[in-house]
Design an enzyme around this catalytic site. Sequence first.
Site, short mmCIF file in Angstrom:
data_model
loop_
_atom_site.label_atom_id
_atom_site.label_comp_id
_atom_site.label_asym_id
_atom_site.label_seq_id
_atom_site.Cartn_x
_atom_site.Cartn_y
_atom_site.Cartn_z
N CYS A 1 9.67 43.67 7.89
CA CYS A 1 9.69 42.74 6.97
C CYS A 1 9.11 41.29 7.20
O CYS A 1 7.96 41.08 6.84
CB CYS A 1 11.14 42.36 6.63
SG CYS A 1 11.18 40.91 5.42
N SER B 1 16.86 36.98 4.06
CA SER B 1 17.18 37.52 2.75
C SER B 1 18.29 38.21 2.70
O SER B 1 19.14 38.19 1.93
CB SER B 1 16.03 38.49 2.31
OG SER B 1 14.78 37.82 2.28
N CYS C 1 17.37 39.07 8.70
CA CYS C 1 16.46 38.18 7.89
C CYS C 1 17.29 37.19 6.86
O CYS C 1 18.36 37.70 6.63
CB CYS C 1 15.60 39.22 7.13
SG CYS C 1 14.43 38.24 6.02
N HIS D 1 21.02 35.59 2.25
CA HIS D 1 20.91 35.32 1.10
C HIS D 1 21.80 35.97 0.07
O HIS D 1 22.80 35.46 -1.01
CB HIS D 1 19.49 35.43 0.45
CG HIS D 1 18.94 35.05 -0.70
ND1 HIS D 1 18.33 33.74 -0.91
CD2 HIS D 1 19.11 35.41 -2.09
CE1 HIS D 1 18.12 33.51 -2.24
NE2 HIS D 1 18.47 34.84 -2.98
N HIS E 1 17.81 45.30 5.75
CA HIS E 1 16.48 45.83 5.26
C HIS E 1 15.35 45.64 6.28
O HIS E 1 14.45 46.61 6.25
CB HIS E 1 15.84 45.24 3.86
CG HIS E 1 15.72 43.63 4.26
ND1 HIS E 1 16.56 42.57 4.35
CD2 HIS E 1 14.51 42.97 4.54
CE1 HIS E 1 15.94 41.66 4.66
NE2 HIS E 1 14.63 41.81 4.83
#
Length: 387
Positions: free
Chosen positions: A187, A61, A59, A64, A80
């Site tokens: 997610c 994120s 993902c 990131h 995650h």
Amino acid sequence: MSLQDTKETRKLIMDTAGKIITCRAAIAWAANSLSIEKVQVEPPKAGEVRIKMTSSGICSSDDHLLKGLSPVNFPLIPGHEGAGIVESIGKGVRSVKPGDKVLTLPIPQCRECSSCLHPKGNFCEKRDILPSSGLMLDGTSRFTCKGEKIYHSFGTSTFSEYTVVHEIAVAKIDDAAPMDKICVISCAVPTGYGAAVHSAKVTPGSTCVIFGLGGVGLAIVMGCKASGAARIIGVDINEEKFPWARALGVTDCLNPQNLKKPVQEVVMEMTGVGVDFAFEAIGLPETMTAAWDCCHLSYGVCVIVGWAPQNSQLSLDATKVITGRTLKGVALGGYKTRDCVPQLVTDYLRNKINIGPLITHQLPFEQLHKAFELYHAGKTIRCVLLF
Ligand code: APR
Ligand code: ZN
């Protein structure tokens, strides 16, 4: 070993429960420094669950964090968006048992905090993002590598063959769930689909614009389509995303880099009055402002889904806040995760939600670097790592 094989899984559970497990995991030693290593994973303590991962999505994120755009403690194990099978449980764990299929939840549901107790809240106070400690709730880590403490991330750390997660961040899912795909319901699907269906509550016949056509943006498109939106405008600087977006129901695709005017002006002209619903699924202040400016002045709703870098600020024309538009943010679709995520899995199994189009690639875990290369090159929607 195939994890679909329950006998093998049970044997493995009996062999490892209560012991430290040595397995492979991805470790980010610092920003932009990721490698696969042998790690030691401790058994779960009270209220914790050790999971044998079967799949994990990549993902933005995770990217990131890996780029160092938010303050975290390194070295850490990223990931995650995960699916796996419970290997063992700590004291007092009641909602799952060894052998159960589960998803990891980047936002837990403790059912005790101010967010969890409020009918509308979902940003549980026991989460480990914004801010992030990289530790379990007791202030310690379950991972070591070469004698060094390794931090968790998102309270999940799914880029590991085994991980330890709090029971409040684990959702037991239907036994029929395909474990090589279902991780995206941890997610991307709740984040995007939920933003449209559950948070914005997109209405039939409405006009929507979505900034960012990655895994999250396309899940928003699916939610808009399922809600009966009549016109769905997709905005992305990578035109390779457009065929996927059109296949899911985007009616107009815009590349801001090829427009002579700011994209919000083009959307205003296309719609005459502005859109009913605007979504930002990139994580940049500029595109958040553009999404807000696309909204109908009196009843448009702008939903921020993207995660902006640390210390960035959003600047709006203050004279036009009074006009009636709504600006809201939402994480994981606003769903109370343990209550709602298992239902999304069941909805998928009943063909109410189709996650297939979100998964463009599947690669074995050891090809993690290739998976990130494909992601950075803009070639993937979701690349799922298989353990
Ligand atoms: N303008 C338009 N599109 C952009 C821009 C820009 N300035 N910058 C990036 N994009 C596009 C990318 O080309 C990509 O298709 O945004 C898309 C983002 O997709 P992904 O990187 O796959 O991210 P995704 O996993 O979908 O997450 C999007 O939602 O939950 C949050 O943290 C997540 O902030 C992230 C966002
Ligand atoms: Zn809570």
